[in-house]
Design an enzyme around this catalytic site. Sequence first.
Site, PDB file in Angstrom:
ATOM      1  N   SER A   8      11.930 -10.539 -13.419  1.00  0.00           N
ATOM      2  CA  SER A   8      11.601  -9.821 -14.661  1.00  0.00           C
ATOM      3  C   SER A   8      10.165 -10.016 -15.144  1.00  0.00           C
ATOM      4  CB  SER A   8      12.544 -10.258 -15.777  1.00  0.00           C
ATOM      5  OG  SER A   8      13.724  -9.527 -15.689  1.00  0.00           O
ATOM      6  N   LYS A  50       8.115  -6.998 -15.148  1.00  0.00           N
ATOM      7  CA  LYS A  50       8.240  -5.989 -16.215  1.00  0.00           C
ATOM      8  C   LYS A  50       6.967  -5.936 -17.064  1.00  0.00           C
ATOM      9  CE  LYS A  50      13.300  -6.423 -16.498  1.00  0.00           C
ATOM     10  NZ  LYS A  50      14.415  -7.160 -17.116  1.00  0.00           N
ATOM     11  N   TYR A  93      12.200   0.010  -9.618  1.00  0.00           N
ATOM     12  CA  TYR A  93      12.669  -1.167 -10.368  1.00  0.00           C
ATOM     13  C   TYR A  93      13.107  -2.299  -9.426  1.00  0.00           C
ATOM     14  CZ  TYR A  93      15.356  -4.208 -13.372  1.00  0.00           C
ATOM     15  OH  TYR A  93      15.838  -5.323 -14.012  1.00  0.00           O
ATOM     16  N   TYR A 135      14.749 -12.693 -23.198  1.00  0.00           N
ATOM     17  CA  TYR A 135      16.047 -12.054 -23.449  1.00  0.00           C
ATOM     18  C   TYR A 135      16.632 -12.561 -24.763  1.00  0.00           C
ATOM     19  CZ  TYR A 135      15.007 -12.174 -18.494  1.00  0.00           C
ATOM     20  OH  TYR A 135      14.369 -12.140 -17.312  1.00  0.00           O
ATOM     21  N   VAL A 170      14.555 -14.293 -13.448  1.00  0.00           N
ATOM     22  CA  VAL A 170      15.696 -15.051 -12.915  1.00  0.00           C
ATOM     23  C   VAL A 170      15.388 -15.750 -11.584  1.00  0.00           C
ATOM     24  CG1 VAL A 170      17.516 -13.785 -14.147  1.00  0.00           C
ATOM     25  CG2 VAL A 170      16.780 -12.993 -11.881  1.00  0.00           C
TER      26      VAL A 170
HETATM   27  N1  GLN Z   1      16.701  -8.246 -10.724  1.00  0.00           N
HETATM   28  C1  GLN Z   1      17.200  -8.711 -11.964  1.00  0.00           C
HETATM   29  C2  GLN Z   1      18.101  -7.670 -12.594  1.00  0.00           C
HETATM   30  O1  GLN Z   1      17.711  -6.538 -12.695  1.00  0.00           O
HETATM   31  C3  GLN Z   1      16.045  -9.052 -12.874  1.00  0.00           C
HETATM   32  C4  GLN Z   1      16.498  -9.597 -14.171  1.00  0.00           C
HETATM   33  C5  GLN Z   1      15.755 -10.786 -14.675  1.00  0.00           C
HETATM   34  O2  GLN Z   1      14.872 -11.431 -14.084  1.00  0.00           O
HETATM   35  N2  GLN Z   1      16.189 -11.144 -15.841  1.00  0.00           N
HETATM   36  O3  GLN Z   1      19.219  -7.948 -12.954  1.00  0.00           O
END
Ligand code: GLN
Length: 306
Positions: free
Chosen positions: A65, A68, A190, A242, A260
């Site tokens: 993430s 992003k 994505y 988050y 993650v």
């Molecule tokens: N690949 C993960 C997802 O889309 C990325 C999410 C993350 O790092 N929080 O669920």
Amino acid sequence: MAIDYQTTLDEIVIETLIYKEKGKVADYIPELAKVAPDQFGIFLQLLDGESYYTGDAFTRFSIQSISKVFALTMAFSFLGEKLWERVGVEPSGTAFNSLLQLEYEKGIPRNPFINAGALVVADILVSHLNDPKKELLHFIRHLSGGEKVSYNKAVALSEKRNGYRNMAVANLLKSFGNIQNPVEKVLDLYFNMCSIEMSCEELAKTFLLFVNHGKIPGSEDEILTKSQTKRLNALMQTCGFYDESGEYTFAVGLPGKSGVGGGIIALYPEKFTISVWSPRLNEKGNSVRGIKALELFTTKTGMSVF
Ligand code: GLN
């Protein structure tokens, strides 16, 4: 008295050893579950050019993430303030992959760092770029000052094979008209951006524009305006972790973004960037030892924006 950064980082390694086995490596795709769980690295990059590191600071990992932020930076530079008509700027208070809020808020994601928001951002990139995957990577390499940052094809494929929830989010967005391109194209970008691999060192250097008012240090290349940089830093502070963004802010007090893969990048405008990596996550999806390390860093040095 000047801060002894190296000693601070070395102390943090020792003092966070108690968290070494706390948490669980992401296992929603086999590729991420394979990572050796006890790795730990920190890289501190001061804006004046000095840097300090410890542990596995040069090992590449899945930034997930954290990507992003790069996609958002590009989309913001294309659309300016119009971007916020399609995605909000409010913490979500729900899990990053939640569908609930999106349904009752009629397809406008709360913020660009939950998956729904990142999918809208990916859609914007697909609309504006001829070859979005290639151009996003090129952009990140440009920011990093090197050519080595890359996608991990096996991770991207694994994300695609297991991405049922992201597919559901993308389709829900499409049903509300907040995805303009074919969902497959948007999801492909994505899943690939989630698979990008970088080291703590590369992340710390790549994020320097956010501590330098939107410019790559040493160049006149303005990626974002001063005001846009302020906005993205604010979003990292309020939404970068988050539904743990409040607790993270309370503990650490620096804008940042987690993934993650266990990586975290945090920053102090006009001063430094600091990245940490430790793959074991808490139940919110953030690195247990990574957050503790950053909390200790701002406590020991007093270098928090608050
Ligand atoms: N690949 C993960 C997802 O889309 C990325 C999410 C993350 O790092 N929080 O669920």
